[in-house]
Design a protein around this motif. Structure first.
Motif, mmCIF file in Angstrom:
data_model
loop_
_atom_site.group_PDB
_atom_site.id
_atom_site.type_symbol
_atom_site.label_atom_id
_atom_site.label_comp_id
_atom_site.label_asym_id
_atom_site.label_seq_id
_atom_site.Cartn_x
_atom_site.Cartn_y
_atom_site.Cartn_z
ATOM 1 N N SER A 1 0.644 -1.321 0.493
ATOM 2 C CA SER A 1 0.097 0.406 -0.088
ATOM 3 C C SER A 1 0.397 1.065 0.291
ATOM 4 N N CYS A 2 1.889 1.462 1.445
ATOM 5 C CA CYS A 2 2.930 2.066 0.296
ATOM 6 C C CYS A 2 3.293 2.809 -0.739
ATOM 7 N N TRP A 3 3.468 1.261 -1.423
ATOM 8 C CA TRP A 3 4.050 1.790 -2.473
ATOM 9 C C TRP A 3 3.192 1.986 -3.441
ATOM 10 N N ILE A 4 2.190 2.040 -3.532
ATOM 11 C CA ILE A 4 1.724 2.604 -4.581
ATOM 12 C C ILE A 4 1.013 3.755 -3.871
ATOM 13 N N ALA A 5 0.607 3.964 -3.753
ATOM 14 C CA ALA A 5 0.393 5.069 -3.020
ATOM 15 C C ALA A 5 1.344 6.592 -2.947
ATOM 16 N N ALA A 6 2.741 5.540 -2.603
ATOM 17 C CA ALA A 6 3.273 6.531 -3.097
ATOM 18 C C ALA A 6 3.364 7.629 -4.216
ATOM 19 N N ALA A 7 3.503 6.105 -5.213
ATOM 20 C CA ALA A 7 3.300 6.505 -7.220
ATOM 21 C C ALA A 7 2.106 6.953 -7.617
ATOM 22 N N ALA A 8 0.857 7.131 -6.582
ATOM 23 C CA ALA A 8 -0.338 7.332 -7.018
ATOM 24 C C ALA A 8 -0.227 8.958 -6.409
ATOM 25 N N LEU A 9 -0.460 8.987 -5.216
ATOM 26 C CA LEU A 9 -0.105 10.729 -4.740
ATOM 27 C C LEU A 9 1.272 11.211 -5.909
ATOM 28 N N ALA B 1 10.520 6.017 -13.403
ATOM 29 C CA ALA B 1 10.546 4.430 -13.663
ATOM 30 C C ALA B 1 10.823 3.962 -12.473
ATOM 31 N N ILE B 2 11.154 5.100 -12.039
ATOM 32 C CA ILE B 2 10.914 4.549 -10.114
ATOM 33 C C ILE B 2 10.048 4.013 -9.562
ATOM 34 N N LEU B 3 8.975 5.172 -10.334
ATOM 35 C CA LEU B 3 7.033 5.378 -10.174
ATOM 36 C C LEU B 3 6.670 3.849 -10.458
ATOM 37 N N ALA B 4 7.145 3.611 -12.052
ATOM 38 C CA ALA B 4 6.588 2.042 -12.282
ATOM 39 C C ALA B 4 7.362 0.764 -11.670
ATOM 40 N N TRP B 5 8.526 1.199 -10.764
ATOM 41 C CA TRP B 5 9.342 0.076 -9.938
ATOM 42 C C TRP B 5 7.912 0.086 -9.236
ATOM 43 N N GLU B 6 7.943 1.349 -8.175
ATOM 44 C CA GLU B 6 6.805 0.610 -6.961
ATOM 45 C C GLU B 6 5.177 0.333 -7.589
ATOM 46 N N LEU B 7 4.770 0.924 -8.216
ATOM 47 C CA LEU B 7 3.613 -0.140 -8.628
ATOM 48 C C LEU B 7 3.279 -1.538 -8.552
ATOM 49 N N LEU B 8 4.759 -1.830 -9.483
ATOM 50 C CA LEU B 8 5.169 -3.156 -9.708
ATOM 51 C C LEU B 8 5.260 -3.723 -8.431
ATOM 52 N N ALA B 9 6.417 -3.213 -7.910
ATOM 53 C CA ALA B 9 6.744 -3.713 -6.255
ATOM 54 C C ALA B 9 5.500 -4.278 -6.017
ATOM 55 N N GLY B 10 4.861 -2.865 -5.350
ATOM 56 C CA GLY B 10 3.677 -3.247 -4.604
ATOM 57 C C GLY B 10 2.270 -4.330 -5.069
ATOM 58 N N VAL B 11 1.824 -4.693 -6.328
ATOM 59 C CA VAL B 11 1.349 -5.275 -7.033
ATOM 60 C C VAL B 11 2.191 -7.194 -7.228
ATOM 61 N N LEU C 1 6.126 13.120 1.524
ATOM 62 C CA LEU C 1 5.098 12.622 1.156
ATOM 63 C C LEU C 1 5.985 10.706 0.738
ATOM 64 N N HIS C 2 6.034 10.849 -0.699
ATOM 65 C CA HIS C 2 6.358 10.110 -1.313
ATOM 66 C C HIS C 2 8.241 9.746 -0.836
ATOM 67 N N GLY C 3 8.393 10.330 -0.515
ATOM 68 C CA GLY C 3 10.284 9.339 0.270
ATOM 69 C C GLY C 3 10.125 9.232 1.526
ATOM 70 N N VAL D 1 10.517 4.827 1.729
ATOM 71 C CA VAL D 1 11.267 3.895 3.321
ATOM 72 C C VAL D 1 11.019 3.136 4.075
ATOM 73 N N VAL D 2 8.951 4.004 3.460
ATOM 74 C CA VAL D 2 8.346 2.813 4.754
ATOM 75 C C VAL D 2 8.516 1.008 4.312
ATOM 76 N N ALA D 3 7.673 1.543 3.123
ATOM 77 C CA ALA D 3 7.486 0.406 2.279
ATOM 78 C C ALA D 3 8.598 -0.866 2.159
ATOM 79 N N ALA D 4 9.953 -0.350 2.112
ATOM 80 C CA ALA D 4 11.217 -0.191 1.873
ATOM 81 C C ALA D 4 11.306 -1.840 3.259
ATOM 82 N N LEU D 5 11.569 -0.669 4.541
ATOM 83 C CA LEU D 5 11.702 -1.324 5.732
ATOM 84 C C LEU D 5 10.425 -2.555 6.246
#
Length: 250
Positions: free
Chosen positions: A11-19, A213-223, A71-73, A77-81
């Motif tokens: 949810s954090c990765w997907i929310a970060a990219a969407a936001l 590319a980072i935003l796309a990866w966040e969505l990929l990782a979240g899914v 907020l993205h940052g 970080v929260v998602a990665a941890l």
């Protein structure tokens, strides 16, 4: 992966990219004459109305964009941890070195983009010297974010079980590809205007290649995290139901 941590990371990765993408689009719509090709993303966060480096800057919603940067940052970080603690028990990504490098790069990305939100690329920042923090933050955020995608992808490709993780290997391939594309975009952002007689693409395009590319990866990782968590939950339920059926039959 434990369900709560899986949900948090995804949810954090997907929310970060969407936001980020929504804030960028809304801020750009309020910026007179804003060009996704000619303007930098951080132009949307400049609070002053001015001409800077040949670009007209007028972003009424600068606070929105700067809030999205910060907020993205934090979300990244929260998602990665959360993902790091999940990966500790995973046979595919549980190698300590990979987790350590991924965590360092993720935190660096988060800190870098927070700096972008706090210190602006403006004439005032040039005059007071704080533009150094803006440029440093942008560079660290882009390099570390894309490198984190590459590290995650390599870990999946090296350690995914051969028989059961075709999905994980595809996520690994896409992660490496996205990270590489992002890093090439950053290199071209620096090289294209300085070393080529004719700009191949405008700066804004190269910057967006590097960042998106980072935003796309966040969505990929979240899914991918959600998908993995769902499949494991199904296996647990199937196994539990099977054992109950066996006991009932006995």
């Amino acid at each position: 992966m434990r369900p709560r941590q899986s949900a948090l990371a995804a949810s954090c990765w997907i929310a970060a990219a969407a936001l980020y993408l929504v804030a960028e689009a809304v801020s750009a719509s309020a910026f007179p004459g804003y060009s996704y090709a000619a303007n930098y993303i951080s132009d949307l966060g400049v609070p002053d109305t001015e001409a800077f480096q040949g670009r007209a800057i007028d972003s009424p919603l600068h606070l929105l964009m700067n809030t999205a940067f910060v907020l993205h940052g934090v979300l990244f970080v929260v998602a990665a941890l959360a993902a790091r603690s999940l990966a500790a028990g995973s046979p595919t990504t549980g190698r300590p070195a990979a987790r350590r490098w991924f965590t360092v790069l993720a935190v660096a990305h988060g800190v870098g983009i927070v700096l972008v939100g706090l210190f602006h690329g403006s004439q005032a920042s040039v005059e007071n010297g704080l533009v150094v923090l803006h440029v440093l933050g942008a560079a660290v955020a882009i390099i570390a974010g894309n490198a984190a995608a590459v590290v995650a992808g390599v870990a999946l490709l090296r350690h995914a079980p051969e028989q059961r993780s075709r999905g994980a290997r595809w996520v690994g391939v896409l992660s490496v590809a996205l990270g590489a594309i992002g890093l090439v975009g950053l290199v071209m952002l620096a090289v294209d205007p300085a070393w080529t007689a004719v700009d191949l693409l405008p700066d804004g395009v190269w910057e967006r290649v590097a960042v998106n590319a980072i935003l796309a990866w966040e969505l990929l990782a979240g899914v991918a995290v959600l998908s993995t968590a769902g499949s494991r939950t199904d296996r647990v339920h199937t196994g539990t139901n099977g054992r109950l059926a066996e006991r009932s039959a006995a």
